[in-house]
Design an enzyme around this catalytic site. Structure first.
Site, PDB file in Angstrom:
ATOM      1  NE  ARG A  49      -0.422  -0.461   4.796  1.00 17.64           N
ATOM      2  CZ  ARG A  49      -0.601   0.067   5.967  1.00 17.64           C
ATOM      3  NH1 ARG A  49      -1.572   0.911   6.172  1.00 17.64           N
ATOM      4  NH2 ARG A  49       0.177  -0.258   6.965  1.00 17.64           N
ATOM      5  CE  LYS A 149       3.104 -19.936  14.785  1.00 19.62           C
ATOM      6  NZ  LYS A 149       4.318 -19.133  14.767  1.00 19.62           N
ATOM      7  CG  HIS A 179       7.828 -22.650   9.048  1.00 16.84           C
ATOM      8  ND1 HIS A 179       7.359 -21.939  10.115  1.00 16.84           N
ATOM      9  CD2 HIS A 179       9.084 -23.006   9.381  1.00 16.84           C
ATOM     10  CE1 HIS A 179       8.299 -21.870  11.038  1.00 16.84           C
ATOM     11  NE2 HIS A 179       9.353 -22.515  10.622  1.00 16.84           N
ATOM     12  CE  LYS A 183      11.407 -26.636  10.130  1.00 20.11           C
ATOM     13  NZ  LYS A 183      12.411 -25.650   9.790  1.00 20.11           N
ATOM     14  CD  GLU A 217      12.920 -20.685  17.887  1.00 19.41           C
ATOM     15  OE1 GLU A 217      13.177 -20.146  16.812  1.00 19.41           O
ATOM     16  OE2 GLU A 217      11.967 -20.363  18.607  1.00 19.41           O
ATOM     17  CG  ASP A 236       5.920 -18.023  18.443  1.00 18.38           C
ATOM     18  OD1 ASP A 236       5.373 -17.706  17.372  1.00 18.38           O
ATOM     19  OD2 ASP A 236       7.161 -18.050  18.590  1.00 18.38           O
ATOM     20  CG  HIS A 241       5.843 -24.648  14.617  1.00 13.79           C
ATOM     21  ND1 HIS A 241       5.196 -24.450  13.420  1.00 13.79           N
ATOM     22  CD2 HIS A 241       6.437 -23.459  14.897  1.00 13.79           C
ATOM     23  CE1 HIS A 241       5.397 -23.207  13.007  1.00 13.79           C
ATOM     24  NE2 HIS A 241       6.145 -22.588  13.891  1.00 13.79           N
ATOM     25  CE  LYS A 340      11.038 -17.015  20.029  1.00 12.56           C
ATOM     26  NZ  LYS A 340      11.372 -17.636  18.739  1.00 12.56           N
TER      27      LYS A 340
END
Ligand code: BG6
Length: 491
Positions: A49, A149, A179, A183, A217, A236, A241, A340
């Protein structure tokens, strides 16, 4: 190589110059282009936009490729060819007066071509976008919509979003992306399970002691503080997942590998998850939040410092002991964990088999370790089977664990796993097997919601863990209490 697409398509990327498009979606299309996967006459509408940026779209995409693609992937000449597919498009997703009429005219005489509308935009405007797609008459029977998501933050809000999309698209036109399902090793899990009698015989509570699913992660907030602090690791990562992986590991064999069969089997697993409520939330779940610590000898800030806020109860780590109440999995715990700023980046599924019923070897032969099947998704895609064998260098019988190692990067020449590429091509081709059905998302929320509610109602304070560790020690205790331990692939 067999091609997935045989017909020119129109891919409309709403949020075309946003982060997801520039980092993942457009690079995926470029990779597919290099492999000759994109039929001639296909078009990629990169929508934005920002009117003043329109003339620079091809340049913006090129700059992103140079930055985000692997070394040697971007080549000037190839990019220039690829760029001919790009149609820079001005449109305001939420405002029908801005660009929609012009967009519509670009689809004259292309009714037969697959149309894929990719909503790489915030979910709060999915409804407006679908409304405008409906109003413009752009939705044909050969159209699909791809949504990312997070779809909602609980079951009720997810239902709202889904209901808005469903006003304009049929369920089999709606492709909810996860995603992780793109894999290659995840898909190989289905091949492994359902094309080998070896595993078919041993895939249940009679042979399996327990299953671990981890997505660890090293990264922290990566500039997404606003979103992440409102979501936390449970929404999340776990709701999507991890539960998707659990569904694939635990599902029954479909009669045929069709999208609806696979999805139906996963739904049954999610619906059979034993609810965790009341005191069991404290017993079977662990939440953590990282504080500053070293990762690869670099001091990383704590969550609150990254957030730039003195106080937050959001979890950056979750570990859960889950159970599936059905015949196959009775008494087999599924330990899932994600976090994380952990010690290493890795994602794996570990299937631990039961001990042999009787150890016939002398004590001097050493201790038996259980057989394990390790399905590693990250950093490398590989499968390993850990067996006991005799140490061949010793005359005396000494037993030691050995690995049967199937490294797909080495064994499948030219193999490179790019989840988004795979999923985008499937969405364009109309293959929904690796996408999430509305009922799957709903069953996942139904299991996750009471846990989150319990944490919130009790103002549950997450256990702290140091960046660079494996999470709070309470996550170790979760398994220790069952006389088990998290499997460390490197150890
Ligand atoms: C995303 C999460 O879905 O998955 C991120 O929103 C997370 O927080 C990412 O970092 C992990 O994906 P991958 O493929 O890098 O393991």
């Amino acid at each position: 190589m067999q091609k997935i697409l045989d017909k020119a398509f129109d891919l409309v990327l709403f949020g075309g110059t946003g982060d997801l498009s520039l980092r993942k979606l457009l690079p995926s299309m470029y990779r597919a282009f290099i492999e000759g996967e994109l039929p001639e006459d296909s078009r990629i509408f990169v929508c934005s936009r920002k009117k003043d940026e329109l003339a620079k779209t091809v340049e913006i995409v090129e700059t992103a490729f140079k930055k985000f693609m692997l070394p040697n992937e971007y080549q000037k000449g190839t990019y220039d060819e690829f760029a001919k597919l790009i149609v820079p498009t001005y449109v305001d997703v939420a405002d029908y007066q801005k660009g929609w009429t012009e967009l519509t005219t670009m689809f004259d005489k292309r009714e037969e071509n697959p149309r894929i509308f990719y909503l790489a935009i915030i979910p709060s405007i999915y409804g407006d976008c679908c409304e405008n797609l409906g109003r413009s008459g752009l939705i044909t029977s050969n159209s699909r919509v791809v949504v990312e998501k997070p779809i909602g933050y609980d079951q009720a809000s997810a239902e709202d979003i889904n209901a808005n999309i469903a006003k304009h698209f049929l369920e089999d036109q709606i492709y909810r992306i996860d995603h992780y399902l793109g894999k290659e090793t995840v898909q190989n899990l289905l091949a492994l399970r359902f094309s080998n009698s070896l595993f078919e015989q041993f895939w249940d509570s009679k042979s399996i002691d327990h299953i671990q699913i981890s997505i660890n992660e090293q990264v922290g907030l990566e500039g997404r503080a606003g979103f992440y602090d409102g979501a936390g690791a449970m929404r999340d990562m776990v709701q999507n997942h991890l539960l998707q992986l659990l569904g694939l590991v635990a599902m029954e064999s479909p009669n045929k590998m069709t999208a609806s069969n696979i999805r139906n089997e996963k739904i049954k697993v999610l619906q059979a998850l034993r609810p965790i409520t009341g005191d069991n939330v404290g017993r079977y779940t662990v939440r953590g939040q990282y504080v500053a610590g070293n990762i690869n000898e670099k001091l990383e800030p704590g969550y609150l410092e990254e957030l730039n806020c003195g106080n937050s109860l959001t979890e950056t780590f979750v570990a859960i002991r889950a159970n599936i109440d059905n015949w196959r999995w009775a008494q087999v715990p599924f330990y899932i964990r994600t976090g994380k700023r952990l010690k290493r980046r890795s994602a794996e599924i570990v299937i631990q088999f039961k001990d042999v019923s009787h150890n016939a070897f002398e004590e001097s032969a050493g201790q038996l370790t259980p057989n394990r099947l390790i399905i590693q998704l990250q950093p490398e895609e590989r499968m390993q089977l850990i067996l006991m064998a005799k140490d061949m260098t010793q005359l005396k019988t000494e037993l030691k664990p050995v690995k049967l190692d199937l490294n797909f990067t080495e064994s499948s020449k030219g193999f490179k796993s790019f989840g988004y590429k795979r999923l985008l091509l499937d969405a364009i081709a109309g293959n929904a097997s690796l996408f999430i059905h509305r009922d799957e998302g709903s069953a996942a929320w139904k299991w996750v919601d009471p846990i989150i509610d319990h944490w919130q109602e009790n103002k549950d304070v997450p256990f702290l863990y140091r960046a660079g560790s494996w999470g709070p020690s309470e996550a170790e205790d979760l398994l220790k209490n069952d006389k088990r331990a998290w499997f460390d692939i490197e150890a």
